[in-house]
Design a protein around this motif. Structure first.
Motif, PDB file in Angstrom:
ATOM      1  N   ILE A  75      -4.586   2.829  -1.569  1.00 27.39           N
ATOM      2  CA  ILE A  75      -4.930   3.459  -0.295  1.00 27.39           C
ATOM      3  C   ILE A  75      -5.899   2.534   0.429  1.00 27.39           C
ATOM      4  O   ILE A  75      -6.982   2.247  -0.080  1.00 27.39           O
ATOM      5  CB  ILE A  75      -5.535   4.858  -0.505  1.00 27.39           C
ATOM      6  CG1 ILE A  75      -4.497   5.754  -1.161  1.00 27.39           C
ATOM      7  CG2 ILE A  75      -6.043   5.434   0.821  1.00 27.39           C
ATOM      8  CD1 ILE A  75      -4.975   7.125  -1.545  1.00 27.39           C
ATOM      9  N   PHE A 134      -6.596  11.831  -0.264  1.00 30.41           N
ATOM     10  CA  PHE A 134      -6.646  10.375  -0.389  1.00 30.41           C
ATOM     11  C   PHE A 134      -7.764   9.947  -1.333  1.00 30.41           C
ATOM     12  O   PHE A 134      -7.570   9.061  -2.166  1.00 30.41           O
ATOM     13  CB  PHE A 134      -6.834   9.704   0.972  1.00 30.41           C
ATOM     14  CG  PHE A 134      -5.729   9.963   1.963  1.00 30.41           C
ATOM     15  CD1 PHE A 134      -4.465  10.364   1.576  1.00 30.41           C
ATOM     16  CD2 PHE A 134      -5.969   9.808   3.316  1.00 30.41           C
ATOM     17  CE1 PHE A 134      -3.445  10.601   2.506  1.00 30.41           C
ATOM     18  CE2 PHE A 134      -4.969  10.031   4.250  1.00 30.41           C
ATOM     19  CZ  PHE A 134      -3.711  10.427   3.849  1.00 30.41           C
ATOM     20  N   TYR A 165       0.830  -1.197   0.000  1.00 30.37           N
ATOM     21  CA  TYR A 165       0.000   0.000   0.000  1.00 30.37           C
ATOM     22  C   TYR A 165       0.868   1.252   0.000  1.00 30.37           C
ATOM     23  O   TYR A 165       2.032   1.213   0.392  1.00 30.37           O
ATOM     24  CB  TYR A 165      -0.946   0.015   1.209  1.00 30.37           C
ATOM     25  CG  TYR A 165      -0.227  -0.058   2.539  1.00 30.37           C
ATOM     26  CD1 TYR A 165       0.192   1.091   3.195  1.00 30.37           C
ATOM     27  CD2 TYR A 165       0.045  -1.283   3.136  1.00 30.37           C
ATOM     28  CE1 TYR A 165       0.859   1.020   4.405  1.00 30.37           C
ATOM     29  CE2 TYR A 165       0.713  -1.363   4.335  1.00 30.37           C
ATOM     30  CZ  TYR A 165       1.113  -0.204   4.972  1.00 30.37           C
ATOM     31  OH  TYR A 165       1.793  -0.269   6.155  1.00 30.37           O
ATOM     32  N   PHE A 196       2.398   5.822   5.644  1.00 33.44           N
ATOM     33  CA  PHE A 196       2.638   6.238   4.263  1.00 33.44           C
ATOM     34  C   PHE A 196       3.867   5.529   3.718  1.00 33.44           C
ATOM     35  O   PHE A 196       4.815   5.270   4.465  1.00 33.44           O
ATOM     36  CB  PHE A 196       2.967   7.741   4.189  1.00 33.44           C
ATOM     37  CG  PHE A 196       1.941   8.656   4.754  1.00 33.44           C
ATOM     38  CD1 PHE A 196       0.771   8.923   4.062  1.00 33.44           C
ATOM     39  CD2 PHE A 196       2.152   9.284   5.978  1.00 33.44           C
ATOM     40  CE1 PHE A 196      -0.162   9.801   4.575  1.00 33.44           C
ATOM     41  CE2 PHE A 196       1.226  10.162   6.489  1.00 33.44           C
ATOM     42  CZ  PHE A 196       0.052  10.419   5.785  1.00 33.44           C
ATOM     43  N   HIS A 207      -3.602   4.960  -6.728  1.00 34.62           N
ATOM     44  CA  HIS A 207      -2.687   4.488  -5.687  1.00 34.62           C
ATOM     45  C   HIS A 207      -3.401   3.536  -4.742  1.00 34.62           C
ATOM     46  O   HIS A 207      -4.608   3.596  -4.580  1.00 34.62           O
ATOM     47  CB  HIS A 207      -2.121   5.677  -4.903  1.00 34.62           C
ATOM     48  CG  HIS A 207      -1.304   6.582  -5.766  1.00 34.62           C
ATOM     49  ND1 HIS A 207       0.008   6.355  -6.049  1.00 34.62           N
ATOM     50  CD2 HIS A 207      -1.645   7.702  -6.445  1.00 34.62           C
ATOM     51  CE1 HIS A 207       0.453   7.294  -6.851  1.00 34.62           C
ATOM     52  NE2 HIS A 207      -0.530   8.124  -7.111  1.00 34.62           N
ATOM     53  N   GLU A 236      -7.053   7.724  -4.675  1.00 32.69           N
ATOM     54  CA  GLU A 236      -7.277   6.295  -4.463  1.00 32.69           C
ATOM     55  C   GLU A 236      -7.492   5.484  -5.740  1.00 32.69           C
ATOM     56  O   GLU A 236      -7.338   4.271  -5.723  1.00 32.69           O
ATOM     57  CB  GLU A 236      -8.394   6.046  -3.444  1.00 32.69           C
ATOM     58  CG  GLU A 236      -9.748   6.466  -3.843  1.00 32.69           C
ATOM     59  CD  GLU A 236     -10.761   6.322  -2.707  1.00 32.69           C
ATOM     60  OE1 GLU A 236     -10.383   5.954  -1.568  1.00 32.69           O
ATOM     61  OE2 GLU A 236     -11.934   6.573  -2.959  1.00 32.69           O
ATOM     62  N   SER A 239      -8.316   2.296   3.286  1.00 33.52           N
ATOM     63  CA  SER A 239      -9.026   3.328   4.049  1.00 33.52           C
ATOM     64  C   SER A 239      -9.800   2.800   5.256  1.00 33.52           C
ATOM     65  O   SER A 239     -10.533   3.556   5.890  1.00 33.52           O
ATOM     66  CB  SER A 239      -9.982   4.077   3.135  1.00 33.52           C
ATOM     67  OG  SER A 239     -10.955   3.199   2.602  1.00 33.52           O
ATOM     68  N   CYS A 299      -0.745   4.107   1.300  1.00 34.72           N
ATOM     69  CA  CYS A 299      -1.274   4.785   2.477  1.00 34.72           C
ATOM     70  C   CYS A 299      -2.232   3.862   3.215  1.00 34.72           C
ATOM     71  O   CYS A 299      -3.096   3.236   2.598  1.00 34.72           O
ATOM     72  CB  CYS A 299      -1.991   6.071   2.055  1.00 34.72           C
ATOM     73  SG  CYS A 299      -2.744   6.966   3.415  1.00 34.72           S
TER      74      CYS A 299
END
Length: 184
Positions: free
Chosen positions: A132, A123, A59, A92, A130, A127, A134, A61
């Motif tokens: 992310i 974010f 990941y 991160f 990338h 998303e 959550s 984030c």
């Protein structure tokens, strides 16, 4: 710079970003790792290892969105009811942070910098391109007294029961006694 030398109207979120910068600048380890965590000071994350070990994929984030129920609160007239990111604990990748997150406060020009809202907006926008994550698979178990206004005491009996009730099948009966409920 001591991280307090900025316009006060920029708010505590802006100062928090400056603290992250200072920590990264002073760290001797940061260049040896692919990811780093940001955790709010004055509180302790009791189950950080379990949270990190529960993540099975790479990941950019790892965070927790607080984006459920805000529309209803807004309809009820709650001021400031907007989706946001819980910034007590974030992870991160170095590349992701420096490329996308660091510039958020660096380009800030006026008004209050609400880190929770700014990070959430960034974010959400990122998303699709990338990785992310959550939502944590393991709920963070914070301990200690928060440094924000009012200083929430995560170690208080009330907060511990609330956490345990929500996450481990421990509850409070009608008489106020702690009891075991059905496991979730």
């Amino acid at each position: 710079m001591n991280c307090n030398d900025f316009p006060r109207n920029f708010g505590k979120g802006y100062g928090e970003c400056l603290l992250i910068e200072k920590g990264l600048e002073k760290s001797r380890l940061i260049n040896t790792v692919s990811h780093f965590a940001k955790i709010t000071g004055r509180i302790y994350l009791k189950n950080m290892t379990q949270i990190l070990e529960s993540v099975r994929e790479d990941y950019d984030c790892l965070c927790k969105y607080k984006d459920q129920g805000w529309r209803i609160r807004k309809l009820w007239g709650v001021k400031g009811a907007n989706p946001y990111c819980d910034t007590r604990f974030l992870v991160f990748s170095n590349k992701f942070y420096h490329q996308y997150i660091r510039p958020l406060h660096q380009s800030h020009q006026e008004g209050c910098f609400y880190i929770e809202t700014k990070f959430y907006e960034a974010f959400k926008q990122l998303e699709k391109e990338h990785m992310i994550i959550s939502r944590f698979l393991v709920e963070p178990d914070f301990q200690g007294i928060a440094g924000h206004f009012g200083g929430k005491n995560y170690s208080s009996t009330k907060e511990r029961i609330k956490f345990l009730r929500k996450h481990s099948g421990v509850g409070v009966d009608k008489k106020g006694k702690v009891c075991i409920t059905d496991q979730k």
